[in-house]
Design a protein around this motif. Sequence first.
Motif, short mmCIF file in Angstrom:
data_model
loop_
_atom_site.label_atom_id
_atom_site.label_comp_id
_atom_site.label_asym_id
_atom_site.label_seq_id
_atom_site.Cartn_x
_atom_site.Cartn_y
_atom_site.Cartn_z
N ARG A 1 0.85 -1.18 0.00
CA ARG A 1 0.00 0.00 0.00
C ARG A 1 0.89 1.24 0.00
N HIS A 2 0.52 2.23 -0.79
CA HIS A 2 1.28 3.48 -0.86
C HIS A 2 1.43 4.12 0.53
N GLY A 3 2.32 5.08 0.65
CA GLY A 3 2.52 5.78 1.91
C GLY A 3 1.39 6.76 2.21
N GLU A 4 1.39 7.23 3.45
CA GLU A 4 0.37 8.20 3.86
C GLU A 4 0.41 9.43 2.97
N THR A 5 -0.78 9.94 2.63
CA THR A 5 -0.90 11.13 1.80
C THR A 5 -1.55 12.26 2.60
N GLY B 1 4.56 9.87 5.58
CA GLY B 1 4.37 8.81 4.60
C GLY B 1 5.68 8.39 3.96
N ILE B 2 6.51 9.36 3.61
CA ILE B 2 7.81 9.06 3.00
C ILE B 2 8.72 8.35 4.00
N ASN B 3 8.74 8.80 5.24
CA ASN B 3 9.60 8.18 6.26
C ASN B 3 9.16 6.74 6.55
N ASP B 4 7.85 6.52 6.61
CA ASP B 4 7.34 5.16 6.82
C ASP B 4 7.72 4.25 5.65
N LEU B 5 7.62 4.79 4.45
CA LEU B 5 7.96 4.01 3.26
C LEU B 5 9.44 3.66 3.21
N ARG C 1 11.21 2.87 5.69
CA ARG C 1 11.37 1.68 6.54
C ARG C 1 10.92 0.42 5.79
N THR C 2 9.81 0.55 5.06
CA THR C 2 9.35 -0.58 4.24
C THR C 2 10.38 -0.92 3.18
N ALA C 3 10.87 0.11 2.50
CA ALA C 3 11.84 -0.09 1.43
C ALA C 3 13.12 -0.72 1.96
N ASP C 4 13.56 -0.28 3.13
CA ASP C 4 14.77 -0.85 3.74
C ASP C 4 14.55 -2.31 4.10
N ALA C 5 13.36 -2.64 4.61
CA ALA C 5 13.06 -4.03 4.99
C ALA C 5 13.02 -4.95 3.76
N LEU C 6 12.68 -4.38 2.60
CA LEU C 6 12.60 -5.18 1.38
C LEU C 6 13.85 -5.04 0.50
N SER C 7 14.85 -4.34 0.98
CA SER C 7 16.01 -4.01 0.14
C SER C 7 16.82 -5.23 -0.27
N GLN C 8 16.72 -6.32 0.51
CA GLN C 8 17.46 -7.54 0.19
C GLN C 8 16.56 -8.62 -0.41
N VAL C 9 15.34 -8.25 -0.75
CA VAL C 9 14.42 -9.20 -1.40
C VAL C 9 14.52 -9.01 -2.90
N HIS C 10 14.82 -10.09 -3.62
CA HIS C 10 14.96 -9.98 -5.06
C HIS C 10 13.60 -10.00 -5.75
N PHE C 11 13.36 -9.00 -6.56
CA PHE C 11 12.15 -8.94 -7.38
C PHE C 11 12.54 -8.99 -8.85
N ASP C 12 11.81 -9.76 -9.61
CA ASP C 12 12.05 -9.80 -11.05
C ASP C 12 11.51 -8.55 -11.74
N ILE D 1 -12.85 -6.61 6.65
CA ILE D 1 -11.62 -6.98 7.34
C ILE D 1 -10.87 -5.68 7.62
N ILE D 2 -9.85 -5.75 8.47
CA ILE D 2 -9.11 -4.56 8.87
C ILE D 2 -8.52 -3.88 7.63
N PHE D 3 -8.50 -2.55 7.66
CA PHE D 3 -7.95 -1.79 6.54
C PHE D 3 -6.43 -1.88 6.58
N PRO D 4 -5.77 -2.15 5.44
CA PRO D 4 -4.31 -2.28 5.45
C PRO D 4 -3.61 -0.96 5.76
N ASN D 5 -2.52 -1.03 6.48
CA ASN D 5 -1.75 0.16 6.85
C ASN D 5 -0.96 0.70 5.65
N ASN D 6 -0.71 2.00 5.67
CA ASN D 6 0.18 2.58 4.68
C ASN D 6 1.54 1.90 4.75
#
Length: 226
Positions: free
Chosen positions: A9-13, A33-37, A39-50, A195-200
Amino acid sequence: MATEVYLVRHGETMFNQLNKVQGWCDSPLTVKGINDLKRTADALSQVHFDNMYSSDLKRAIDTVHLMKDANLVSDIGKIKKLPEFREVFFGTFEGDDINQTWDQVAMAAGIGHEDDVTKIINQVGLHDFREAIKKADPRHLAENTEELNKRMVRGIQVLGDLTKNEKRVLLVTHGDFIKTLSIKYWNRSDGKHDIIFPNNGSVTRGILHDDGQFEIVDYNVDAEKL
């Protein structure tokens, strides 16, 4: 070949912050929103995406580029933008106060004054909730259940065609779209109740199978916990 799909989900707007209805209309990411993202980006930085994809709305595009720039193990080219994965369209209510909007929708659904969206959905069901939004919309432009469902199914088909040779992809999309997709494709949902709304910045993980079937396997997860 099955494809693992990380739905982010995109960051807070600004509209999120101001409690305004935000579907196809857009507003910029906030500093939070940018700061939260990040953290998400850092957590996924070692995950390989095609590959990485996004909705064609700017808040999603800005988010996917943050994911792309932070990733250290993926070679991602130009980001393909998919209009099928836009947020739900709320018609004339776009940009209005959320609580006032839900109150009008509740009245159209015949349950009186109520501004808690979960309570509305659990009283009338998801189908009638979407119908009530379209009914309450003075111009009747808002997406109803059938229109949104067709778009979701088309989106899965488009994504399936794009990812035939890709094992893992990231796709930035939107809160209500992810929630509605999960109500349809997550085996922990009965397909009727909210169901619960997904977090930014949260990650919802799905699997696109060889036969075109789609299933949600993780919902609204903090990327650091994956």
